[in-house]
Design an enzyme around this catalytic site. Sequence first.
Site, PDB file in Angstrom:
ATOM      1  N   ASN A 159       0.811  -1.223   0.000  1.00 53.53           N
ATOM      2  CA  ASN A 159       0.000   0.000   0.000  1.00 53.53           C
ATOM      3  C   ASN A 159       0.846   1.276   0.000  1.00 53.53           C
ATOM      4  OD1 ASN A 159       0.754  -0.740   2.661  1.00 53.53           O
ATOM      5  ND2 ASN A 159      -0.837   0.546   3.521  1.00 53.53           N
ATOM      6  N   GLU A 471       7.961   1.134  16.503  1.00 53.46           N
ATOM      7  CA  GLU A 471       9.076   1.696  15.756  1.00 53.46           C
ATOM      8  C   GLU A 471       8.911   3.207  15.715  1.00 53.46           C
ATOM      9  OE1 GLU A 471      10.215  -0.287  12.128  1.00 53.46           O
ATOM     10  OE2 GLU A 471       9.393  -2.196  12.812  1.00 53.46           O
TER      11      GLU A 471
END
Length: 490
Positions: A159, A471
């Site tokens: 995506n 992250e």
Amino acid sequence: MTAQPPRWIRNFVDGRFVDPQERHCFDAIDPATGHTHARVHEADEALVDRAVTAGRKALRGWAATPVRERADVLRRAADLIEARFEEFVAAEVADTGKPLALARDLDVSRAVANFRTFADVVAAAGQESFMTDLPGGRQALNYAVRKPLGVVAVIVPWNLPLLLLTWKVAPALACGNTVVVKPSEETPGTATLLAEVLAEAGLPAGAYNVVHGFGGGSAGEFVTAHPGIDGVTFTGSSATGAHVMRTVAPRVRPVSFELGGKNAALVFEDADIEETLEGLTRSVFANTGQVCLCTERVYVQRSVFADIADGLVERARSLRLGSPLDPATTTGPLISQAHREKVRGYLRLAEQSGAKTLTGGGTPGLGPELDGGSWIEPTLWTGLTNTDRPVREEVFGPVAALIPFDTEEEVIALANDTDYGLAASVWTSDLRRGHRVAQAMNVGMSWVNTWFLRDLRSPFGGVGLSGLGREGGASSLHFYTEPTNVCVQL
């Protein structure tokens, strides 16, 4: 758009492109037209082994490179992406079918920002230390030294292929790791182009490797199951994440997963209507709904439900589907015919569940040049509840259910009634309520009166079926390194 002759997209191993063999190739399809725009070399198990071996060979030298020099390589990579900006845009558009403006403003721009941000983060990172008091007036000094995780498998979705690739590769390389990248088979182009940039930026051979292919029985499985891989970072579906976790479990390798979402927007009656509608239009329909952070559940306080529903329908109908090369296009296709069939299945399921379709729900006719593409109409529903599958399961398309609520307590319970937990957005002019409700969401990220606004130093990730770990900024440094505590009695 006139179909161009297919080009080759090759694997990149140990600093070199590997020539394809016809029997190991597959087509890369332009989602906007359905035409083949490239032939891609599928890596076999032997080539994946070569890539991991190359990463292992390069690891010692790259890990020993001073942090300042590693950061300089990342900054040069950012400069080189800017120098080849339109080339990256073209590769991203060919793979995904997204409009040019979106590829420029989001995907390629964020790739540049990812490299520069993590160059700055790693250059400024410190280390923990503690003084420990001992009997008799003695002391001990404890300090942590962070070492690279090793050879990291980077599994990237289709995506936002370049954005999410660089989001992972930049901190991994900054921390001294080497990587083996497996892009989605749907979007192989920019990961391959990035190999040229990193080599020119001065990254040593073997530190960045790209192997193309599929999941089970192909490059994805070969990489994650390889005993020479020291950690896996993966963005994709929750089901695939669970499979990857099972694969690495016998070797107890660390994983970082950013998985699916069924994200909620909570619209209170005191929200600024125009600001909210603008934000919801982006959060529901951006990238044709193919963003893990997109909103698929819109809870609206009953007194403003009609205003929000009417306004969002108007904005959905104003979106322009068309050629990604047309500057007027706002909305591209879904990634593939297979994914369109999945979304269509949810459109049928919503109808069977009693949904009222306010707009969309079908396949647009865009003319002979584009009708072979994977197009779907932006769709809004009412009449569904949290018990219906289209409200509980991730669709990953330009769809959303609008559901009324009455009280704050009620909507918090509705928004948290999900197996996912990636993101939420809260729309209100009451600052206290905004803080209160945003903190009550069982998600990794809550926005107040905005959506998709990111500081790349902040933690990114989800809970439940939406992922494992974080992250971004220091969180990335913690995942991509292993600390060794040194204790010295003074």
